[in-house]
Design an enzyme around this catalytic site. Structure first.
Site, PDB file in Angstrom:
ATOM      1  N   HIS A  21       0.701  -1.106  -0.021  1.00 29.00           N
ATOM      2  CA  HIS A  21      -0.014  -0.145   0.075  1.00 29.00           C
ATOM      3  C   HIS A  21       0.767   1.084  -0.121  1.00 29.00           C
ATOM      4  O   HIS A  21       0.426   2.259  -0.598  1.00 29.00           O
ATOM      5  CB  HIS A  21      -0.849  -0.050   1.290  1.00 29.00           C
ATOM      6  CG  HIS A  21      -1.899   1.100   1.199  1.00 29.00           C
ATOM      7  ND1 HIS A  21      -2.966   1.219   0.270  1.00 29.00           N
ATOM      8  CD2 HIS A  21      -1.946   2.351   2.008  1.00 29.00           C
ATOM      9  CE1 HIS A  21      -3.720   2.367   0.465  1.00 29.00           C
ATOM     10  NE2 HIS A  21      -3.359   2.986   1.448  1.00 29.00           N
ATOM     11  N   LYS A  63      -7.703  14.027  -6.793  1.00 31.84           N
ATOM     12  CA  LYS A  63      -6.964  12.934  -6.548  1.00 31.84           C
ATOM     13  C   LYS A  63      -8.136  11.894  -6.020  1.00 31.84           C
ATOM     14  O   LYS A  63      -9.198  12.374  -5.607  1.00 31.84           O
ATOM     15  CB  LYS A  63      -5.831  12.721  -5.459  1.00 31.84           C
ATOM     16  CG  LYS A  63      -5.039  11.449  -5.273  1.00 31.84           C
ATOM     17  CD  LYS A  63      -4.315  11.482  -4.206  1.00 31.84           C
ATOM     18  CE  LYS A  63      -3.197  10.286  -4.200  1.00 31.84           C
ATOM     19  NZ  LYS A  63      -2.211  10.233  -3.112  1.00 31.84           N
ATOM     20  N   HIS A  67     -10.338   2.701  -0.106  1.00 36.96           N
ATOM     21  CA  HIS A  67     -10.324   2.485   1.196  1.00 36.96           C
ATOM     22  C   HIS A  67     -11.208   0.961   1.395  1.00 36.96           C
ATOM     23  O   HIS A  67     -12.016   0.743   2.045  1.00 36.96           O
ATOM     24  CB  HIS A  67     -11.096   3.320   2.020  1.00 36.96           C
ATOM     25  CG  HIS A  67     -10.197   3.453   3.251  1.00 36.96           C
ATOM     26  ND1 HIS A  67     -10.676   3.955   4.525  1.00 36.96           N
ATOM     27  CD2 HIS A  67      -8.814   3.947   3.697  1.00 36.96           C
ATOM     28  CE1 HIS A  67      -9.739   4.244   5.471  1.00 36.96           C
ATOM     29  NE2 HIS A  67      -8.560   4.129   4.813  1.00 36.96           N
ATOM     30  N   ASN A  68     -10.651   0.149   0.145  1.00 27.65           N
ATOM     31  CA  ASN A  68     -11.279  -1.149   0.114  1.00 27.65           C
ATOM     32  C   ASN A  68     -11.404  -2.333   1.317  1.00 27.65           C
ATOM     33  O   ASN A  68     -12.325  -2.509   1.646  1.00 27.65           O
ATOM     34  CB  ASN A  68     -10.868  -1.737  -1.149  1.00 27.65           C
ATOM     35  CG  ASN A  68     -10.917  -0.775  -2.529  1.00 27.65           C
ATOM     36  OD1 ASN A  68     -11.537  -0.036  -2.675  1.00 27.65           O
ATOM     37  ND2 ASN A  68     -10.018  -1.113  -3.445  1.00 27.65           N
ATOM     38  N   ARG A  88      -7.836  15.317   3.153  1.00 27.48           N
ATOM     39  CA  ARG A  88      -6.685  15.758   3.794  1.00 27.48           C
ATOM     40  C   ARG A  88      -5.407  15.794   2.616  1.00 27.48           C
ATOM     41  O   ARG A  88      -4.434  16.705   2.484  1.00 27.48           O
ATOM     42  CB  ARG A  88      -6.073  14.808   4.700  1.00 27.48           C
ATOM     43  CG  ARG A  88      -6.916  15.118   6.162  1.00 27.48           C
ATOM     44  CD  ARG A  88      -6.557  14.632   7.229  1.00 27.48           C
ATOM     45  NE  ARG A  88      -6.231  13.086   7.172  1.00 27.48           N
ATOM     46  CZ  ARG A  88      -7.305  12.144   7.623  1.00 27.48           C
ATOM     47  NH1 ARG A  88      -8.383  12.376   7.624  1.00 27.48           N
ATOM     48  NH2 ARG A  88      -6.709  10.918   7.227  1.00 27.48           N
ATOM     49  N   ASP A  89      -5.579  14.843   1.612  1.00 28.19           N
ATOM     50  CA  ASP A  89      -4.632  14.976   0.552  1.00 28.19           C
ATOM     51  C   ASP A  89      -4.809  16.141  -0.620  1.00 28.19           C
ATOM     52  O   ASP A  89      -3.973  16.575  -0.736  1.00 28.19           O
ATOM     53  CB  ASP A  89      -4.829  13.553  -0.383  1.00 28.19           C
ATOM     54  CG  ASP A  89      -4.364  12.025  -0.027  1.00 28.19           C
ATOM     55  OD1 ASP A  89      -3.359  12.455   0.743  1.00 28.19           O
ATOM     56  OD2 ASP A  89      -4.812  11.349  -0.283  1.00 28.19           O
ATOM     57  N   GLN A 217      -9.504   2.653  11.122  1.00 28.94           N
ATOM     58  CA  GLN A 217      -9.518   3.844  11.550  1.00 28.94           C
ATOM     59  C   GLN A 217     -11.046   4.460  12.056  1.00 28.94           C
ATOM     60  O   GLN A 217     -11.827   3.859  11.496  1.00 28.94           O
ATOM     61  CB  GLN A 217      -8.829   5.073  10.745  1.00 28.94           C
ATOM     62  CG  GLN A 217      -7.380   4.557  10.064  1.00 28.94           C
ATOM     63  CD  GLN A 217      -7.626   3.688   9.082  1.00 28.94           C
ATOM     64  OE1 GLN A 217      -8.502   3.027   8.589  1.00 28.94           O
ATOM     65  NE2 GLN A 217      -6.445   3.931   8.108  1.00 28.94           N
ATOM     66  N   ASP A 245      -0.141  15.277   5.095  1.00 34.27           N
ATOM     67  CA  ASP A 245      -1.300  14.587   5.850  1.00 34.27           C
ATOM     68  C   ASP A 245      -0.882  13.140   6.534  1.00 34.27           C
ATOM     69  O   ASP A 245       0.221  12.519   5.802  1.00 34.27           O
ATOM     70  CB  ASP A 245      -2.518  14.234   5.020  1.00 34.27           C
ATOM     71  CG  ASP A 245      -2.354  13.275   4.121  1.00 34.27           C
ATOM     72  OD1 ASP A 245      -3.300  11.923   4.377  1.00 34.27           O
ATOM     73  OD2 ASP A 245      -1.493  13.064   3.380  1.00 34.27           O
ATOM     74  N   GLU A 289      -2.519   4.874  12.573  1.00 41.45           N
ATOM     75  CA  GLU A 289      -3.300   5.608  11.633  1.00 41.45           C
ATOM     76  C   GLU A 289      -4.416   6.294  12.200  1.00 41.45           C
ATOM     77  O   GLU A 289      -5.475   6.461  11.335  1.00 41.45           O
ATOM     78  CB  GLU A 289      -3.567   4.731  10.467  1.00 41.45           C
ATOM     79  CG  GLU A 289      -2.258   3.962   9.868  1.00 41.45           C
ATOM     80  CD  GLU A 289      -2.705   3.010   8.666  1.00 41.45           C
ATOM     81  OE1 GLU A 289      -3.664   3.205   8.141  1.00 41.45           O
ATOM     82  OE2 GLU A 289      -1.645   2.287   8.447  1.00 41.45           O
TER      83      GLU A 289
END
Length: 750
Positions: A21, A63, A67-68, A88-89, A217, A245, A289
């Site tokens: 990842h 972007k 989040h699979n 956040r990105d 998270q 981030d 995280e």
């Protein structure tokens, strides 16, 4: 690389930063083949998000990320934190988030209680997206939802964010200036999300999924809302050197990546990190995280000012380290050195793997038992009707079969109205939304910043069709790019840049490696043909469970510009005013219908490998012709042909416009040169547009398109949808078509 045995903390940091990842170790070489240069590109791959120049001194950042695995384990929080992470990105660049889009995949959606897992995942994923996006105040303006058996155990949750900022104020993430301070802002750090996405997304799902729930998270959208405003004020005040981030791998990845980009070292004291739980070990602090956290590089002289702004917004802020001139990331726990790692070893020297692709004899082999029921025979199309979906009792091929097929398709989960889902989202907060779901093929947003209107707009779309990519990875992936550009064209927008999320199975398996390699080549080929640069994206691999892999699913997000925000196109037919001549309907583009990989083929359980090749240059010409006609305000509607073919496309235009149409597809039958009426009515393929408008305008377009790319079909009017194709005729009231389209999806959830 260390010259010694790593300790437990160092091993934890390496394991996460070298995970699939974080490191993209199976895909990085492939991604380097994509076209990333363009005259409007401001930031390309490698930053938190890509950014393009949209004129008027403004830039658009965007972007898409996945989040699979977290969503498959804990759907509500997995989807919610997926939205939070992609926001956040974007604001890490100093861009204000203005829109979110989602691309979702689930298992088959049956009636009643036949698909409890799919219903559970769907309802909680949609709920998580709504809860986070609505609370944080960023509109969810578009997206897609597909239902296919290969996603049953491993759903896909891809989130795209779009933001806006002054073009000369984009902030990068590279740390710089030895002696500058590292400031952690936002929520306290806890054990929720330890390992999180970085671990979950780097291995296949299995029967122990539920034991992984603590790794997912937990999001707090109100904390994120404060963090956005705080960061925006800090960027505007020009008091930050860099901003990053904390996503996958938490402090480990954010510090190492910032140091690598700036070619500096960092000293970090985990003893200064504000915690939710006082007894956390140093390695837990490094790999947590926990959400709603940002890391900033700040000059010492600006620290008090930064802390004051954070205090104003009630955002925690603590200096936890500093930039150094060494090549290392050093981790302290108060005064004790607990880890020291070369930055290059963590980031730049991660082992990269060569794929070992092998084309299978039957590309659909890994999916066949699931897509066509247990009695599927072979790839020849001899299998019985799919056991995974009952397209109502009236789906058949004789008598009134074409009408029945149309109604079955309009009511099928992959075509029917998604109103149940998108009405849970706030799509107009922020007052920028010009075109919302089911008004146009792409979402349209006013281009404005801090109260300054430009009179212009941007359009955004997200698309992909895993089933078609499974049939032919190269053509299917190229089609996704063309589909996205076609959606922008129907809104009148010229594409500026593309982002992608590549969702695939285990790349260590030869047939998955082949899918990935061919799909990336297809995306690259289509982007070059359209001259659209890839400015960033995400890769999600190992998406498979006990029953096998997901469909190969490259999802494409695209942003385009409109010269006028009051001239965005719509998809709905327009009823003529009393005394006016009805609008003419025409087909534009090199559309060549085929049932291969189509929705009708799926409903009949007759999926075959392979897709019809198409001419990229001809597709681009059609896209540009439609885009210019819409942007000039010359046509009344434009809708691209996708799932369900031209018959479903015509029906959707009528349903959304609440007006009928009379169409004769004989010209398409002759051009296609096929005898199968169902293929002409419901066959699929790229670069086909149904447009309507004044007769004189469409006849003028016909001279520009040429006879091979323009077919006059009929006219708008009445209260029925009448479609003739050879000896077959479909005649259905708009209200009956609307009933199938509007109620079938929600009925499955009632």
């Amino acid at each position: 690389m260390l010259g010694r045995e790593p300790n437990a903390l160092e091993l934890a940091v390496f394991s996460l930063l070298w995970s699939e990842h974080c490191a993209y170790k199976h895909s990085k070489k492939l991604l380097s083949t994509l076209p990333t240069e363009g005259e409007r590109v401001l930031l390309g791959p490698g930053e938190n998000a890509g950014a393009v120049d949209v004129g008027d001194g403004l830039a658009v950042a965007f972007k898409v990320e996945s989040h699979n695995h977290p969503s498959a384990v804990e759907p509500f929080q997995g989807a919610a934190t997926g939205v939070g992470g992609i926001l956040r990105d974007v604001f890490a660049l100093g861009a204000r988030p203005i829109a979110v889009l989602d691309s979702l995949r689930f298992g088959e959606l049956e009636k009643n209680d036949e698909s409890p897992r799919t219903r559970y995942l769907l309802e909680h994923v949609v709920g998580g997206i709504a809860a986070y996006g609505n609370s944080v105040g960023v509109p969810t303006v578009g997206g897609e939802i597909y239902f296919e058996a290969p996603y049953e155990q491993n759903c896909l949750v891809n989130a795209m964010c779009v933001g806006i900022a002054p073009a000369d104020r984009m902030l990068r993430s590279a740390a710089g200036g030895p002696g500058n301070l590292i400031v952690l802002m936002g929520a306290r750090t806890g054990r929720d999300g330890i390992g999180g996405a970085s671990v979950l997304a780097s291995a296949e799902l299995d029967e122990a999924d539920q034991a992984k729930r603590p790794s997912v998270q937990i999001g707090d959208p109100l904390e994120e809302s404060k963090l956005i405003e705080c960061c925006m004020e800090l960027v505007e005040a020009d008091v930050l050197v860099a901003l990053q981030d904390l996503g996958a791998a938490g402090l480990s990845s954010s510090t190492a990546e910032m140091a690598s980009k700036g070619e500096v070292g960092l000293d970090l004291d985990v003893g200064k990190v504000p915690l939710r739980e006082a007894d956390m070990e140093p390695f837990e602090v490094m790999i947590s995280e926990s959400q709603e956290r940002m890391l900033a590089v700040v000059e010492p002289r600006q620290l008090d000012r930064v802390l004051a702004v954070c205090g104003k917004w009630e955002v925690n802020a603590t200096a936890i380290g500093e930039v150094t001139g060494t090549p290392n990331l050093r981790v302290f726990a108060d005064d004790e050195l607990v880890g020291e790692m070369p930055v290059t070893a963590l980031v730049d020297e991660c082992p990269l793997y060569d794929l070992e692709p092998e084309e299978p004899e039957d590309p659909l082999g890994p999916y066949r038992a699931r897509i066509a029921g247990p009695s599927a025979k072979s790839s020849t199309g001899d299998s019985p009707k799919s056991q995974s979906f009952s397209a109502e009792s009236h789906l058949h091929e004789g008598g009134d079969g074409q009408l029945s097929s149309l109604l079955a398709l309009l009511g099928s989960p992959n075509i029917a109205s998604r109103r149940w889902a998108f009405e849970q989202y706030d799509c107009v907060v922020g007052s920028r939304t010009v075109r919302r779901p089911e008004q146009a093929d792409a979402a349209v947003l006013k281009l404005a910043y801090e109260g300054r209107e430009t009179g212009r707009a941007i359009a955004v779309s997200i698309d992909g069709n895993g089933r078609r990519v499974a049939c032919d990875p190269y053509i299917g992936a190229a089609e996704a790019v063309i589909e996205c550009a076609a959606n922008l064209a129907c809104a009148g927008a010229r594409p500026l840049g593309l982002t992608n999320c590549l969702n695939f199975g285990n790349p260590e398996k030869p047939h998955i490696a082949w899918q990935l390699e061919r799909a990336v080549s297809g995306i690259g080929g289509a982007c070059r043909a359209l001259e659209v640069p890839v400015v960033g994206g995400n890769v999600s691999l190992y998406n498979e469970g006990n029953e096998g892999p997901i469909y190969p699913t490259p999802v494409v997000g695209m942003v385009g510009e409109l010269a006028r925000d009051d001239r965005s196109g719509c998809s709905a037919f327009r009823a003529a005013q009393p005394g006016d001549e009805p609008d003419m309907i025409a087909l534009i583009g090199p559309f060549a219908p085929s049932l291969r990989g189509s929705e009708l083929a799926k409903l009949r359980g007759r999926l075959e490998p392979g897709l019809e090749p198409f001419d990229l240059a001809a597709a681009r010409a059609a896209i540009e012709l439609v885009r210019n006609a819409v942007a000039d305000g010359r046509v009344s509607s434009a809708h691209d042909i996708s799932e369900g073919g031209i018959a479903c496309c015509l029906a959707e235009c009528a349903i959304w416009g609440r007006v009928g149409a009379s169409v004769d597809l004989e010209p398409l039958l002759r051009r296609a040169g096929i005898d199968d009426v169902a293929a002409v009515l419901f066959g699929e393929g790229p670069a086909g547009f149904v447009v309507s408008g004044p007769r004189e305008v469409l006849l003028e377009l016909s001279t520009q398109a040429g006879p091979s790319a323009f077919l006059a079909l009929g006219a708008v009017g009445g209260d029925s949808i009448r479609i003739s194709a050879g000896a077959a005729t479909i005649d259905v009231s708009v209200e009956d078509a609307r009933g199938a389209f509007d109620t079938a999806f929600s009925a499955r959830l009632s």
